[in-house]
Design an enzyme around this catalytic site. Structure first.
Site, PDB file in Angstrom:
ATOM      1  N   HIS A 106       0.907  -1.090  -0.008  1.00  0.00           N
ATOM      2  CA  HIS A 106       0.033   0.541  -0.242  1.00  0.00           C
ATOM      3  C   HIS A 106       0.611   1.415  -0.111  1.00  0.00           C
ATOM      4  O   HIS A 106       1.760   1.122   1.059  1.00  0.00           O
ATOM      5  CB  HIS A 106      -0.364  -0.385   1.276  1.00  0.00           C
ATOM      6  CG  HIS A 106      -2.095   1.006   1.146  1.00  0.00           C
ATOM      7  ND1 HIS A 106      -2.321   1.386   1.993  1.00  0.00           N
ATOM      8  CD2 HIS A 106      -2.618   1.288   0.617  1.00  0.00           C
ATOM      9  CE1 HIS A 106      -3.153   2.001   1.846  1.00  0.00           C
ATOM     10  NE2 HIS A 106      -4.047   2.819   0.948  1.00  0.00           N
ATOM     11  N   HIS A 154      -1.347  10.393  -2.644  1.00  0.00           N
ATOM     12  CA  HIS A 154      -2.585   9.782  -2.175  1.00  0.00           C
ATOM     13  C   HIS A 154      -3.217  11.442  -1.992  1.00  0.00           C
ATOM     14  O   HIS A 154      -4.620  11.262  -2.884  1.00  0.00           O
ATOM     15  CB  HIS A 154      -2.698   9.307  -1.078  1.00  0.00           C
ATOM     16  CG  HIS A 154      -3.783   9.111  -0.189  1.00  0.00           C
ATOM     17  ND1 HIS A 154      -5.098   8.964  -0.148  1.00  0.00           N
ATOM     18  CD2 HIS A 154      -4.490   8.052  -1.390  1.00  0.00           C
ATOM     19  CE1 HIS A 154      -5.990   8.685   0.100  1.00  0.00           C
ATOM     20  NE2 HIS A 154      -5.739   8.052  -0.306  1.00  0.00           N
TER      21      HIS A 154
END
Length: 227
Positions: free
Chosen positions: A8, A50
């Protein structure tokens, strides 16, 4: 099929997220796939971050879309790392990638890179947004896509099928056996996120998922022995 472990934002539990340092660490740890996030800078670069702004993960502030690549490069993304562009990640690691896009504009920019560098076998494109998935599939025939669900219900399966996705990436806190069964009936691959504990890992293995997205490299080692 092997159980996939997906890093991730690299290995964000131990390294600055979405940096080359984090991606290289994920590759060294043997994770099967590296996940990252893409936004467009003011001047159209595919930058890896992100959030829509730089406040949380750098020493700067403000929206990515209002900054040029040069301005973004001047920021510290953690431990002296700089915000990378997608092309740099492609060169820095050899691992398969799962690239999350936030909108249709990013889909169009990513499509140019995928076709220009012949990346269909290496890059899967994911998004929370059905229209972004549909757009990348239209622009790049044969691209592998995944629909992400956080606050979802059983309609996530229909949405994935309608968007042409082959995979659903689902928040394990909302995952039910009913949704798993419906996804299997639709021939969808299922990835669970975020899997950071042994209890989480036992859950996704018990549900028969195809893989897990994790912040920590240890999941690769322990995942082999958890049923």
């Amino acid at each position: 099929m092997n159980f996939l472990t997906i890093g991730h934002r690299g290995v964000m539990g131990v390294e600055p997220e979405n940096t080359l340092r984090s991606f290289v660490a994920a590759q060294h740890a043997g994770l099967d796939v590296i996940e990252l996030d893409l936004h467009l800078s003011k001047d159209g670069a595919l930058v890896v971050m992100h959030d829509a702004d730089v406040d949380r993960t750098t020493d700067g502030c403000g929206p990515i879309a209002e900054k040029t690549l040069a301005e973004l490069r001047a920021l510290d993304a953690g431990r002296g790392e700089r915000i990378p562009v997608f092309e740099e990640v492609l060169d820095a690691v050899r691992s398969p990638l799962q690239a999350e896009i936030k909108d249709v504009a990013a889909a169009r920019a990513l499509a140019q890179v995928l076709t220009g560098r012949d990346l269909l076998g290496r890059v899967e494109v994911s998004s929370f947004h059905d229209e972004a998935i549909a757009e990348i599939a239209r622009l790049v025939p044969g691209v592998r896509t995944a629909l992400i669900g956080s606050r979802y219900d059983t309609d996530i399966v229909r949405r994935a099928v309608d968007a042409g996705a082959a995979t659903v990436c689902l928040n394990i806190r909302r995952l039910t056996l009913e949704i798993v069964e419906q996804a299997r009936e639709a021939n969808l691959r299922i990835i669970g996120w975020v899997v950071n504990t042994q209890d989480h890992l036992r859950l996704v293995r018990a549900l028969g998922l195809d893989g897990a997205t994790t912040d920590y490299p240890d999941i690769k080692r322990t995942g082999r022995f958890t049923a």
